[in-house]
Motif scaffolding. Structure first.
Motif, mmCIF file in Angstrom:
data_model
loop_
_atom_site.group_PDB
_atom_site.id
_atom_site.type_symbol
_atom_site.label_atom_id
_atom_site.label_comp_id
_atom_site.label_asym_id
_atom_site.label_seq_id
_atom_site.Cartn_x
_atom_site.Cartn_y
_atom_site.Cartn_z
ATOM 1 N N THR A 8 0.851 -1.183 0.000
ATOM 2 C CA THR A 8 0.000 0.000 0.000
ATOM 3 C C THR A 8 0.885 1.231 0.000
ATOM 4 O OG1 THR A 8 -1.728 1.204 1.190
ATOM 5 C CG2 THR A 8 -0.162 -0.013 2.526
ATOM 6 N N ARG A 9 0.469 2.255 -0.708
ATOM 7 C CA ARG A 9 1.276 3.457 -0.813
ATOM 8 C C ARG A 9 0.408 4.698 -0.637
ATOM 9 N NH1 ARG A 9 3.761 0.259 -5.070
ATOM 10 N NH2 ARG A 9 5.866 -0.321 -4.414
ATOM 11 N N ALA A 10 1.053 5.787 -0.197
ATOM 12 C CA ALA A 10 0.371 7.073 -0.042
ATOM 13 C C ALA A 10 1.354 8.173 -0.396
ATOM 14 C CB ALA A 10 -0.134 7.252 1.387
ATOM 15 N N PRO A 11 0.889 9.256 -1.038
ATOM 16 C CA PRO A 11 1.806 10.340 -1.394
ATOM 17 C C PRO A 11 2.138 11.204 -0.186
ATOM 18 C CG PRO A 11 -0.424 10.884 -2.056
ATOM 19 C CD PRO A 11 -0.472 9.476 -1.533
ATOM 20 N N GLY A 12 3.326 11.764 -0.213
ATOM 21 C CA GLY A 12 3.745 12.730 0.790
ATOM 22 C C GLY A 12 4.444 13.887 0.109
ATOM 23 N N PHE A 13 4.361 15.051 0.707
ATOM 24 C CA PHE A 13 5.024 16.218 0.131
ATOM 25 C C PHE A 13 5.375 17.183 1.244
ATOM 26 C CE2 PHE A 13 0.764 17.797 0.692
ATOM 27 C CZ PHE A 13 0.935 19.148 0.987
ATOM 28 N N GLY A 14 6.285 18.102 0.929
ATOM 29 C CA GLY A 14 6.632 19.118 1.907
ATOM 30 C C GLY A 14 7.259 20.319 1.249
ATOM 31 N N ILE A 15 7.186 21.451 1.936
ATOM 32 C CA ILE A 15 7.851 22.668 1.504
ATOM 33 C C ILE A 15 8.512 23.292 2.714
ATOM 34 C CG2 ILE A 15 5.719 24.019 1.782
ATOM 35 C CD1 ILE A 15 6.764 25.808 -0.517
ATOM 36 N N THR A 16 9.707 23.792 2.531
ATOM 37 C CA THR A 16 10.417 24.455 3.614
ATOM 38 C C THR A 16 11.159 25.648 3.063
ATOM 39 O OG1 THR A 16 11.976 24.147 5.453
ATOM 40 C CG2 THR A 16 12.523 23.060 3.384
ATOM 41 N N THR A 17 11.299 26.667 3.884
ATOM 42 C CA THR A 17 12.034 27.854 3.476
ATOM 43 C C THR A 17 12.675 28.470 4.706
ATOM 44 O OG1 THR A 17 11.909 29.943 2.251
ATOM 45 C CG2 THR A 17 10.070 29.438 3.720
ATOM 46 N N GLY A 18 13.773 29.157 4.490
ATOM 47 C CA GLY A 18 14.443 29.784 5.616
ATOM 48 C C GLY A 18 15.806 30.316 5.240
ATOM 49 N N GLY A 19 16.447 30.951 6.202
ATOM 50 C CA GLY A 19 17.771 31.496 5.959
ATOM 51 C C GLY A 19 18.266 32.313 7.120
ATOM 52 N N LYS A 20 19.313 33.077 6.835
ATOM 53 C CA LYS A 20 19.983 33.891 7.837
ATOM 54 C C LYS A 20 19.977 35.354 7.382
ATOM 55 C CE LYS A 20 23.970 32.437 9.369
ATOM 56 N NZ LYS A 20 25.438 32.165 9.434
ATOM 57 N N ILE A 21 19.557 36.254 8.287
ATOM 58 C CA ILE A 21 19.514 37.683 8.008
ATOM 59 C C ILE A 21 20.589 38.358 8.868
ATOM 60 C CG2 ILE A 21 18.102 39.766 8.052
ATOM 61 C CD1 ILE A 21 15.636 37.924 7.921
ATOM 62 N N LEU A 22 21.570 38.974 8.221
ATOM 63 C CA LEU A 22 22.661 39.630 8.932
ATOM 64 C C LEU A 22 22.201 40.987 9.461
ATOM 65 C CD1 LEU A 22 25.568 38.848 6.440
ATOM 66 C CD2 LEU A 22 24.812 37.511 8.419
ATOM 67 N N ILE A 23 22.657 41.298 10.684
ATOM 68 C CA ILE A 23 22.258 42.549 11.340
ATOM 69 C C ILE A 23 23.499 43.244 11.884
ATOM 70 C CG2 ILE A 23 20.908 43.582 13.207
ATOM 71 C CD1 ILE A 23 19.024 41.207 13.033
ATOM 72 N N GLY A 24 23.692 44.512 11.519
ATOM 73 C CA GLY A 24 24.793 45.297 12.060
ATOM 74 C C GLY A 24 26.151 44.831 11.588
#
Length: 329
Positions: free
Chosen positions: A172-188
């Motif tokens: 038996t099978r089922a679909p899976g999916f995902g989305i991810t986003t992110g990062g680093k923001i430099l300050i000063g």
């Protein structure tokens, strides 16, 4: 969890210590990069009764040639902007965390990979985890890195096929999916930064929060139903004295949207944590730190609990680099 009986434990260990080999070679005009890293965490061999002996654990083992990466390392789905904590688990409930064998192709800012598949499921009305070992199709990841002046940012999508056996012993099978986003923001100009990651999907269990939930839950026919989830974190690193004294403040959380008709009463559903630390770096190779964390966990029937942890760490980093060349004239 769920018991009003405080428990206290003091523990000393060196299992987070790690060693690695990072090599580059120029052979016939082509650069080849290889990397091997091991530590001692989660070792099942050894205890603290007498000798505190623990066996090594493989973390990374891969090589890069031209645009290809082949071997075991962080999943292409993972944004490797982990909070600068005293250990890797500082904001674990909000992290995408996975190392596994893969074949990755880099085309500029676009990365494509096929990665080792593995399906974890919860039996019907239970909370135990089963590893099915019935995979046929790899996990596929497409990632885009965005070059920016103020730091780094990336986004990735993943497509999976969850596999197992139903009540008739058929696949038996089922679909899976995902989305991810992110990062680093430099300050000063002291080195401060903000690190942000957010992820959403169905059937992402083993990629999130060190497997806090499973990829899916079984119904009465033993068919797989992918579990929907969301998690993320925000971490702020601040230098009190540039390159010498710094702190990181974290807020992270996780939410699983379990089907109450399928998941058991003790299935994980919510987690969050708050933490802060102070790190002193007298020289580049040496770090001394202290960190406090408060964390909360809740399961499907509403039972919950929390813990507080105070951690002290000392780290000494050292290394040797060798670049070999074998040019054919």
């Amino acid at each position: 969890i769920g018991v009003n009986d405080p428990n206290y434990n003091l523990d000393f260990h060196v299992k987070e210590s790690r060693f690695n080999f990072d090599v580059e070679s120029i052979i016939l005009g082509e650069k080849i990069h290889g990397f091997l890293e091991m530590d001692f965490l989660f070792s099942k061999q050894g205890d603290e009764k007498v000798s505190n002996s623990f066996s090594p654990r493989l973390r990374h083992f891969y090589f890069e040639w031209r645009r290809m990466l082949i071997g075991q390392t962080w999943s292409t789905f993972m944004m490797v902007v982990i909070p600068d904590d005293l250990d890797l688990a500082g904001a674990m409930d909000g992290i995408v965390l996975n190392r596994q064998p893969q074949v990755r192709y880099k085309a500029g800012n676009w990365w494509f990979s096929v990665e080792n598949p593995e399906t974890t499921v919860i039996p019907y009305q239970s909370s135990g985890v089963i590893v099915t070992e019935k995979e046929v199709f790899p996990d596929v990841v497409v990632r885009r890195n965005f070059p920016v002046k103020w730091g780094s940012w990336a986004a990735a999508v993943m497509f999976r096929t969850l596999s197992g056996k139903d009540s008739t012993d058929a696949v038996t099978r089922a679909p899976g999916f995902g989305i991810t986003t992110g990062g680093k923001i430099l300050i000063g100009d002291k080195g401060d930064d903000v690190r942000i990651v957010a992820s959403y999907g169905q059937g992402l269990g083993r990629y999130l929060s060190a497997g806090f939930i499973s990829d899916g839950v079984l119904d009465t026919n033993i068919d797989i139903n992918a579990i929907e989830s969301f998690n993320g974190y925000v971490a702020y690193k601040h230098f009190w004295i540039k390159d010498k004294l710094a702190s990181t403040f974290n807020l992270s959380g996780f939410k699983a949207f379990n089907d109450p008709m399928l998941a058991g009463a003790q299935a994980n559903t919510i987690a969050y944590s708050l933490s802060a630390n102070l790190k002193y770096t007298p020289v580049k190779q040496l770090m001394l730190g202290v960190e406090f964390m408060n964390a909360y966990r809740e399961v499907e029937d509403g039972t919950n609990g929390e813990f507080n942890r105070l951690q002290f760490s000392a780290r000494y980093s050292f290394g040797y680099t060798n670049i070999a060349a074998n040019e054919k004239k």
